[in-house]
Design a protein around this motif. Structure first.
Motif, mmCIF file in Angstrom:
data_model
loop_
_atom_site.group_PDB
_atom_site.id
_atom_site.type_symbol
_atom_site.label_atom_id
_atom_site.label_comp_id
_atom_site.label_asym_id
_atom_site.label_seq_id
_atom_site.Cartn_x
_atom_site.Cartn_y
_atom_site.Cartn_z
ATOM 1 N N ALA A 55 0.650 -1.261 0.131
ATOM 2 C CA ALA A 55 -0.235 -0.032 0.192
ATOM 3 C C ALA A 55 0.418 1.227 0.001
ATOM 4 C CB ALA A 55 -0.877 0.141 1.176
ATOM 5 N N ALA A 56 2.117 0.597 0.415
ATOM 6 C CA ALA A 56 2.791 2.379 0.483
ATOM 7 C C ALA A 56 3.899 2.308 -0.761
ATOM 8 C CB ALA A 56 3.853 2.104 2.050
ATOM 9 N N GLY A 57 3.631 1.006 -1.266
ATOM 10 C CA GLY A 57 4.425 1.649 -3.025
ATOM 11 C C GLY A 57 5.719 0.705 -2.731
ATOM 12 N N GLY A 58 6.151 0.284 -1.689
ATOM 13 C CA GLY A 58 7.282 0.108 -1.170
ATOM 14 C C GLY A 58 7.440 -1.835 -1.846
ATOM 15 N N CYS A 59 8.360 -2.438 -1.979
ATOM 16 C CA CYS A 59 9.076 -3.655 -2.272
ATOM 17 C C CYS A 59 9.060 -4.228 -0.490
ATOM 18 C CB CYS A 59 10.338 -3.508 -2.687
ATOM 19 S SG CYS A 59 10.983 -5.471 -3.056
ATOM 20 N N SER A 60 8.341 -5.338 -1.199
ATOM 21 C CA SER A 60 8.303 -6.665 -0.033
ATOM 22 C C SER A 60 8.538 -7.459 -0.851
ATOM 23 C CB SER A 60 6.002 -6.917 0.073
ATOM 24 O OG SER A 60 6.188 -8.099 1.260
ATOM 25 N N VAL A 61 8.871 -9.010 0.179
ATOM 26 C CA VAL A 61 9.417 -10.670 -0.077
ATOM 27 C C VAL A 61 8.345 -11.678 0.185
ATOM 28 C CG1 VAL A 61 11.487 -11.756 -0.898
ATOM 29 C CG2 VAL A 61 11.513 -9.199 -0.887
ATOM 30 N N LEU A 62 8.011 -12.122 -0.399
ATOM 31 C CA LEU A 62 7.247 -13.297 0.390
ATOM 32 C C LEU A 62 8.096 -14.775 -0.217
ATOM 33 C CD1 LEU A 62 3.532 -13.703 -0.629
ATOM 34 C CD2 LEU A 62 4.491 -15.399 -0.283
ATOM 35 N N VAL A 63 7.825 -15.550 1.274
ATOM 36 C CA VAL A 63 8.786 -16.455 0.889
ATOM 37 C C VAL A 63 8.367 -17.478 0.894
ATOM 38 C CG1 VAL A 63 10.460 -17.695 1.257
ATOM 39 C CG2 VAL A 63 10.739 -15.554 2.253
#
Length: 406
Positions: free
Chosen positions: A179-187
């Motif tokens: 939602a913040a327009g950031g980077c997320s990593v899903l493992v």
């Protein structure tokens, strides 16, 4: 092809297989396993699948689903984030060779042999400014609110949010960062073509658009219990710190926190109501006699443990998931910062750094291997770590020591 075969032929985090591959290399190890010409301990963990594993089918399935395969020889391999895993693996190998063979219930703390990745982010940059956010699947409204708000604030400041894609705290963390327009990593614990839980298919797709999906298992793999436990070590390794938002006494999030502690990473915990069973695990972490978790109540307090500097915004959102600018923090901040960065290195990385002949001369990987006395594979693994810390810089002829600001 060898990496794909090795990722299928055995379950994740097998010490004898990892040792065998380190000793012989991917191609030779894969060929020997398929032929059945391996030591008994390697045969034990590979025999069931050695002839059935089909790396060509796995790679074809990956291509159909936009998934790519990474091994340590690839540029996007997260050498910096996995440096601590390499160090714990060396200690585990020494124990194994001394006869300590019992596998811990939660799994072995060793690096993966290969990773299956989908998404637009840069995995090699994860670990510089990142936080693993973990917690209960059966989260309360309080826990989901905190996970979402903290992850949103961290992502706004260029911090990569790493989590496991499950219901509850994991999902709230991913959604807050996105939602913040950031980077997320899903493992993921299973194949990336099989989102788990199935209700999170849209979350997987959104994460791939802005960040990364990562799995140790090839396409089509089911998320078995042991694979969740092994997966947790990757979540802990990819985070510069691990934040436990809400966890019951026997929550799997405590497994991730244990891995982080063993890797030498900060463990942070959010306190909750004393009457809430879902916060009992967090309170237990904070109350530990040895290495207690740091109690945090704000984004600012979390930032103190994963890098507090603000990151510039650009047209694509926060510059998350990118390595530090050329020169790096050690080179830019002077001798004291350089010494601090040097002290943070493991023995192999220090040896590689000590092998540099001087700041005026560049060296290739092969030459540095000879000068440092380290195998070329260890040199290649150490260089991104040294560059990310600002201790060395890339040059046309190879690498050279960075100039230190006075």
């Amino acid at each position: 092809m060898a990496g794909a075969y090795l990722s299928r032929v055995a379950e994740p985090a097998s010490v004898p297989l990892w040792m065998f591959v380190q000793r012989h290399g991917y191609l030779t190890a894969a060929a020997a396993i398929r032929a059945g010409d391996v030591p008994a301990e390697v045969a034990s963990c590979t025999e069931a699948r050695r002839t059935a594993a089909d790396p060509e089918a796995d790679l074809a399935a990956a291509q159909r689903n936009g998934i790519r395969l990474l091994t340590p020889a690839d540029e996007d391999w997260p050498h910096f984030a996995f440096a601590a895993l390499q160090a714990t693996a060396r200690r585990r190998v020494a124990q194994w060779q001394a006869g300590v063979r019992a596998r811990p219930e939660r799994g072995e703390l060793i690096p993966p042999l290969a990773l299956w990745v989908r998404g637009a982010g840069e995995l090699s940059a994860v670990g510089f400014r990142s936080v693993a956010v973990v917690g209960s699947r059966a989260a309360t409204a309080y826990g989901e609110h905190i996970a979402s708000e903290f992850s949103y604030g961290l992502a706004q400041r260029g911090v990569v949010v790493v989590s496991g894609g499950a219901y509850g705290i994991d999902a709230a963390a991913h959604r807050g960062a996105l939602a913040a327009g950031g980077c997320s990593v899903l493992v993921s614990a299973g194949g990336l073509d099989r989102p788990y839980p199935s209700g999170h298919r849209h979350l997987y797709d959104r994460t791939a658009e802005q960040g990364l999906l990562v799995s140790e298992r090839p396409p089509g793999s089911a998320p078995h219990r042991q694979r969740f436990l092994s997966r947790n070590r990757l979540i802990a390794a990819l985070g510069a710190a691990t934040l436990v938002v809400e966890a019951a006494h026997r929550s799997g999030a405590l497994n991730s926190a244990g891995y982080a502690r063993d890797l030498g990473r900060p463990v942070l915990a959010v306190p909750g109501p004393v009457t809430s069973a879902m916060s009992a695990g967090c309170h237990r972490l904070i109350q530990r006699d040895e290495e207690p978790a740091r109690l945090v109540t704000s984004v600012a307090e979390v930032l103190a443990y994963c890098g507090s500097a603000e990151v510039e915004m650009d047209a694509g959102g926060p510059a998350a998931g990118r390595p530090p600018a050329a020169g790096g923090p050690a080179a830019a901040s002077g001798p004291a910062a350089w010494q601090h960065a040097y002290d943070s290195l493991d023995v192999v990385a220090r040896s590689v750094l000590d092998g540099f002949p001087g700041r005026r001369r560049s060296v290739t990987e092969a030459e540095l291997s000879r000068l440092s006395g380290q195998p070329i594979s260890q040199v290649i693994a150490a260089l991104p770590v040294l560059q990310g810390l600002g201790l060395i810089t890339a040059a046309r002829e190879g690498y050279r020591l960075a100039s230190v600001a006075s």
